[in-house]
Design a protein around this motif. Structure first.
Motif: not given
Lengths: 112, 113
Positions: B16-20, B64-65, B77-81
């Motif tokens: 849940g922790k967004k990551l890029t 993914y974005k 980008i993983l909005e909510s991994p």
């Protein structure tokens, strides 16, 4: 050769011997093929390529053979060295495509 | 030196922790792509970009974005991994279209707990 599944095909060869890595591709419309080498902790690196109007292409110590009749590709490495130990992938694509499609890879281990 | 650079190389994070994950290439390549590599499944394409502001889904885009605001950069980008996104990720680029030899970065290993 390569196959889809949980286990990576492996090939072990003695240093100095020749290696042959096989790849069966799926799309009869594919007309361009690439071999990549992936060392541990690194991204895939281009080795050699071949277009479908050829059935053989040679590089330095490497040869790629293409058999379109049975949709088979092979990579031959002459006088295999310890530095050749890696995972080898074939990739296929076609004119007008936007992507490469990769096989699952073969792990080559060279025994000193 | 011509290269594709990914950052970070390793990341352990929580659901849940967004990551890029950033990707940058210095070869002025038009085409850029993201792959994930999982045992026995080879390289599967997530997203690709033919040029600035042009992106398309690959084989496994769910979760993914991407964006392509500049030619050299193509962040993933993983909005909510989620844990099923634990994998080894590769960014790649090529000069024209995607059906040419692609140059790969050295990978980003993501672990989602």
């Amino acid at each position: 050769g390569e196959s889809v599944g949980l286990h990576l095909p492996t090939l072990s060869v003695q240093e100095g011997d020749n290696s042959i890595i096989n790849c069966a591709y799926s799309n009869s419309a594919s007309d361009y093929f690439i071999w990549y080498k992936q060392e541990s902790g690194k991204g895939p690196q281009f080795i050699i390529d071949i277009r479908s109007n050829m059935d053989k292409r040679q590089g330095q110590r490497v040869t790629v053979l293409l058999n379109k009749t049975v949709k088979h590709l092979s990579l031959q490495i002459a006088a295999t060295q310890p530095g050749d130990s890696a995972v080898y992938f074939c990739a296929e694509t076609s004119t007008g495509a936007n992507n490469l499609f990769f096989g699952t890879g073969t792990r080559l281990t060279v025994i000193p | 030196e011509a290269q594709v650079t990914q950052n970070p190389r390793y990341l352990i994070t929580v659901t849940g922790k967004k990551l890029t994950v950033t990707c940058s290439q210095n070869m002025n390549h038009e085409y850029m792509s993201w792959y994930r590599q999982d045992p026995g499944l080879g390289l599967r394409q997530i997203y690709y970009s033919m040029n600035v502001e042009v992106t398309d889904k690959g084989d496994v885009p769910e979760g993914y974005k991407v964006s392509r605001k500049e030619k050299r950069n193509f962040p993933l980008i993983l909005e909510s991994p989620s844990p099923n996104q634990t994998s080894l990720y590769f960014c790649a680029s090529s000069p024209g279209t995607g059906n040419q030899p692609q140059h790969f970065g050295d990978g980003t290993r993501l672990s989602i707990l």
